[in-house]
Write an enzyme that holds these catalytic residues in place. Sequence first.
Site, PDB file in Angstrom:
ATOM      1  N   ASP A  13      38.769  37.235  43.020  1.00  0.00           N
ATOM      2  CA  ASP A  13      39.304  36.752  41.738  1.00  0.00           C
ATOM      3  C   ASP A  13      38.421  35.702  41.074  1.00  0.00           C
ATOM      4  OD1 ASP A  13      41.518  38.406  42.192  1.00  0.00           O
ATOM      5  OD2 ASP A  13      42.567  36.836  43.301  1.00  0.00           O
ATOM      6  N   LYS A  16      34.892  38.623  38.494  1.00  0.00           N
ATOM      7  CA  LYS A  16      33.875  39.691  38.609  1.00  0.00           C
ATOM      8  C   LYS A  16      34.053  40.729  37.504  1.00  0.00           C
ATOM      9  CE  LYS A  16      35.399  40.585  42.734  1.00  0.00           C
ATOM     10  NZ  LYS A  16      36.343  39.472  42.892  1.00  0.00           N
ATOM     11  N   GLY A  40      41.893  43.656  41.697  1.00  0.00           N
ATOM     12  CA  GLY A  40      42.431  43.633  40.341  1.00  0.00           C
ATOM     13  C   GLY A  40      41.412  42.913  39.485  1.00  0.00           C
ATOM     14  N   HIS A  41      40.724  43.657  38.639  1.00  0.00           N
ATOM     15  CA  HIS A  41      39.672  43.071  37.811  1.00  0.00           C
ATOM     16  C   HIS A  41      40.126  43.092  36.357  1.00  0.00           C
ATOM     17  CE1 HIS A  41      36.405  44.068  41.052  1.00  0.00           C
ATOM     18  NE2 HIS A  41      37.409  43.375  41.521  1.00  0.00           N
ATOM     19  N   GLN A 219      36.850  42.095  45.910  1.00  0.00           N
ATOM     20  CA  GLN A 219      37.146  40.983  46.816  1.00  0.00           C
ATOM     21  C   GLN A 219      36.023  39.936  46.765  1.00  0.00           C
ATOM     22  OE1 GLN A 219      37.764  44.413  48.412  1.00  0.00           O
ATOM     23  NE2 GLN A 219      39.554  44.104  47.153  1.00  0.00           N
TER      24      GLN A 219
HETATM   25  P1  GDP Z   1      38.139  39.405  39.578  1.00  0.00           P
HETATM   26  O1  GDP Z   1      39.068  39.999  40.590  1.00  0.00           O
HETATM   27  O2  GDP Z   1      37.005  38.673  40.221  1.00  0.00           O
HETATM   28  O3  GDP Z   1      37.663  40.393  38.550  1.00  0.00           O
HETATM   29  O4  GDP Z   1      38.983  38.306  38.788  1.00  0.00           O
HETATM   30  P2  GDP Z   1      40.474  38.500  38.186  1.00  0.00           P
HETATM   31  O5  GDP Z   1      40.380  39.346  36.973  1.00  0.00           O
HETATM   32  O6  GDP Z   1      41.427  38.901  39.259  1.00  0.00           O
HETATM   33  O7  GDP Z   1      40.839  37.005  37.846  1.00  0.00           O
HETATM   34  C1  GDP Z   1      40.120  36.257  36.913  1.00  0.00           C
HETATM   35  C2  GDP Z   1      41.063  35.849  35.758  1.00  0.00           C
HETATM   36  O8  GDP Z   1      40.456  34.826  35.004  1.00  0.00           O
HETATM   37  C3  GDP Z   1      41.323  36.982  34.787  1.00  0.00           C
HETATM   38  O9  GDP Z   1      42.615  36.819  34.261  1.00  0.00           O
HETATM   39  C4  GDP Z   1      40.278  36.763  33.692  1.00  0.00           C
HETATM   40  O10 GDP Z   1      40.682  37.270  32.431  1.00  0.00           O
HETATM   41  C5  GDP Z   1      40.205  35.260  33.662  1.00  0.00           C
HETATM   42  N1  GDP Z   1      38.907  34.704  33.326  1.00  0.00           N
HETATM   43  C6  GDP Z   1      37.667  35.201  33.588  1.00  0.00           C
HETATM   44  N2  GDP Z   1      36.718  34.326  33.215  1.00  0.00           N
HETATM   45  C7  GDP Z   1      37.368  33.264  32.709  1.00  0.00           C
HETATM   46  C8  GDP Z   1      36.940  32.003  32.190  1.00  0.00           C
HETATM   47  O11 GDP Z   1      35.748  31.684  32.118  1.00  0.00           O
HETATM   48  N3  GDP Z   1      37.911  31.113  31.781  1.00  0.00           N
HETATM   49  C9  GDP Z   1      39.233  31.423  31.861  1.00  0.00           C
HETATM   50  N4  GDP Z   1      40.099  30.496  31.470  1.00  0.00           N
HETATM   51  N5  GDP Z   1      39.677  32.600  32.340  1.00  0.00           N
HETATM   52  C10 GDP Z   1      38.756  33.493  32.773  1.00  0.00           C
HETATM   53  P1  IMO Z   2      39.548  41.210  43.729  1.00  0.00           P
HETATM   54  O1  IMO Z   2      38.557  42.368  43.738  1.00  0.00           O
HETATM   55  C1  IMO Z   2      41.808  38.307  46.004  1.00  0.00           C
HETATM   56  C2  IMO Z   2      43.247  39.553  49.950  1.00  0.00           C
HETATM   57  C3  IMO Z   2      44.742  39.686  50.152  1.00  0.00           C
HETATM   58  C4  IMO Z   2      44.848  39.280  51.607  1.00  0.00           C
HETATM   59  C5  IMO Z   2      43.602  39.891  52.221  1.00  0.00           C
HETATM   60  C6  IMO Z   2      43.821  41.248  52.903  1.00  0.00           C
HETATM   61  O2  IMO Z   2      40.508  41.250  42.617  1.00  0.00           O
HETATM   62  O3  IMO Z   2      38.808  39.923  43.853  1.00  0.00           O
HETATM   63  P2  IMO Z   2      44.227  43.687  51.935  1.00  0.00           P
HETATM   64  O4  IMO Z   2      45.322  44.232  51.076  1.00  0.00           O
HETATM   65  O5  IMO Z   2      42.861  43.830  51.356  1.00  0.00           O
HETATM   66  O6  IMO Z   2      44.300  44.183  53.356  1.00  0.00           O
HETATM   67  O7  IMO Z   2      44.547  42.100  52.048  1.00  0.00           O
HETATM   68  O8  IMO Z   2      42.673  40.057  51.152  1.00  0.00           O
HETATM   69  N1  IMO Z   2      42.677  40.326  48.828  1.00  0.00           N
HETATM   70  C7  IMO Z   2      42.277  39.794  47.677  1.00  0.00           C
HETATM   71  N2  IMO Z   2      42.341  38.524  47.232  1.00  0.00           N
HETATM   72  N3  IMO Z   2      41.223  39.249  45.254  1.00  0.00           N
HETATM   73  C8  IMO Z   2      41.126  40.517  45.708  1.00  0.00           C
HETATM   74  O9  IMO Z   2      40.408  41.468  45.062  1.00  0.00           O
HETATM   75  C9  IMO Z   2      41.700  40.849  46.954  1.00  0.00           C
HETATM   76  N4  IMO Z   2      41.810  41.984  47.667  1.00  0.00           N
HETATM   77  C10 IMO Z   2      42.397  41.657  48.825  1.00  0.00           C
HETATM   78  O10 IMO Z   2      45.448  38.819  49.306  1.00  0.00           O
HETATM   79  O11 IMO Z   2      44.745  37.891  51.725  1.00  0.00           O
HETATM   80 MG    MG Z   3      41.100  40.034  41.063  1.00  0.00          MG
END
Ligand code: GDP
Ligand code: IMO
Ligand code: MG
Length: 423
Positions: A13, A16, A40-41, A219
């Site tokens: 999170d 990416k 979840g991206h 991840q």
């Molecule tokens: P990922 O799993 O690495 O793709 O990250 P996620 O999408 O799960 O979580 C990142 C969250 O932060 C998402 O809701 C993005 O829309 C948001 N986000 C990304 N870059 C920024 C930033 O520079 N500032 C803020 N405030 N939000 C951001």
């Molecule tokens: P993105 O790509 C954050 C965490 C789960 C748990 C551990 C194992 O959005 O960054 P699993 O279901 O993979 O066996 O769970 O890994 N986890 C993540 N945490 N971002 C993710 O993906 C994750 N995918 C798995 O919360 O701690």
């Molecule tokens: Mg994510």
Amino acid sequence: MSVKIIVGTQWGDEGKGKITDMLAEQVDLVVRYQGGNNAGHTVVVGPNTFKLHLIPSGILYESVQCVIGNGVVVDPEILLEELGRLKEQGVHVTPDRLKISTIAHVILPYHKFLDSQQEEGRSAGDKIGTTGRGIGPAYTDKISRTGVRLLDLLDKEGLKKKCEAHNWPQAFQDRLSIDDMVDQYFELGQRLAPFLEDTSLFVNDAIQAGKRIIMEGAQGTLLDVDHGTYPFVTSSNPIAGAACVGAGIGPHKIDQVIGVTKAYSTRVGEGPFPTEEHAEMGEYLRDKGCEYGTTTERPRRCGWLDMVVLRYAIRVNGLTEICLTKLDVLDGLKKIKVCTGYKWNGETIKHFPLDPKVFGESEPIYDEVPGWDEDISGITDFDKLPVNAKNYIKYVSNLAGIPISMISVGSKRSQTIHLLERH
Ligand code: GDP
Ligand code: IMO
Ligand code: MG
């Protein structure tokens, strides 16, 4: 030719999705190489927010082709739902735009059942806090050589034999008989068939043709099954080295490895987290950063940036640069803490400790740097940042020892500061 890998340097999170989408504007192909719909991206384009779980974050550019590589575990139902949701949002993904490896393993209903059973069976301190998506059991079957691959869905009799060989417990079969499951998964296979391809061949041909490629990790480094905080990890290798395995390309094809690092730290699920802030500061970061899981909506645990973790990620991934995200979330803080080392048992620790007991008991050693009052979410030019924000970026880059190439100050594409010319 250019092949870039994008990896998370923390516990996932990091942003990416946003960074992949930003860089995808200049590439031809985006490839996912591991993980499943535990990821979840989030990508924000104008008024639309896209939550991608399996489909690479390059899909929002019509000119970009996307690949789900052999290293990914695919839940066919979820993938079709995701395609449906994208269509509703105006993105029509044709088989020309998305290629899925015929040899990617399939997440079956039993994997999801087992994932939740295993999690329920773990006692309080042992729970992993998985996403419940069947990821661990699907990879377990893959490594045990008993998995079902996407190409197996196309052969109904063969699929039935493979499923029967598993001897799944009656408690599960009472919910879903093997015959019903085989009918359902054969049908799902038919729907996915137009997308299936030898993706290693496809990606290598693209490299040969001089195409520009991003390999998108899911991840993060500390969730890597080998290098992460085992056993509180996922069941795949998010680190850069796995991109070659998960896409079927050779290591000498990789040109750059880009680490995505949040300006603070978060973790969702269980496991040690030395810089976690439990009280108001943690809540402040969670609220300001909207730190709730994209996949499970669970509140994310929040804390300060940890340079021990970042230096480790630089090493195990061979990072060549860092994209620093969510810097805007630190706006308004008087002081910002950065962990530069740990104290454990009277010793000072500089390198990430492999012993989980040591990592779990480590106390962070903090530096405090002055914060800034200004709202930076509208700034796109490094020189216009408040001086303390510039100093924070330089400070992190100095400690990391590699360049910061991009700074994200909001979820939108426009909320980005580029520090490096790309070609
Ligand atoms: P990922 O799993 O690495 O793709 O990250 P996620 O999408 O799960 O979580 C990142 C969250 O932060 C998402 O809701 C993005 O829309 C948001 N986000 C990304 N870059 C920024 C930033 O520079 N500032 C803020 N405030 N939000 C951001
Ligand atoms: P993105 O790509 C954050 C965490 C789960 C748990 C551990 C194992 O959005 O960054 P699993 O279901 O993979 O066996 O769970 O890994 N986890 C993540 N945490 N971002 C993710 O993906 C994750 N995918 C798995 O919360 O701690
Ligand atoms: Mg994510």
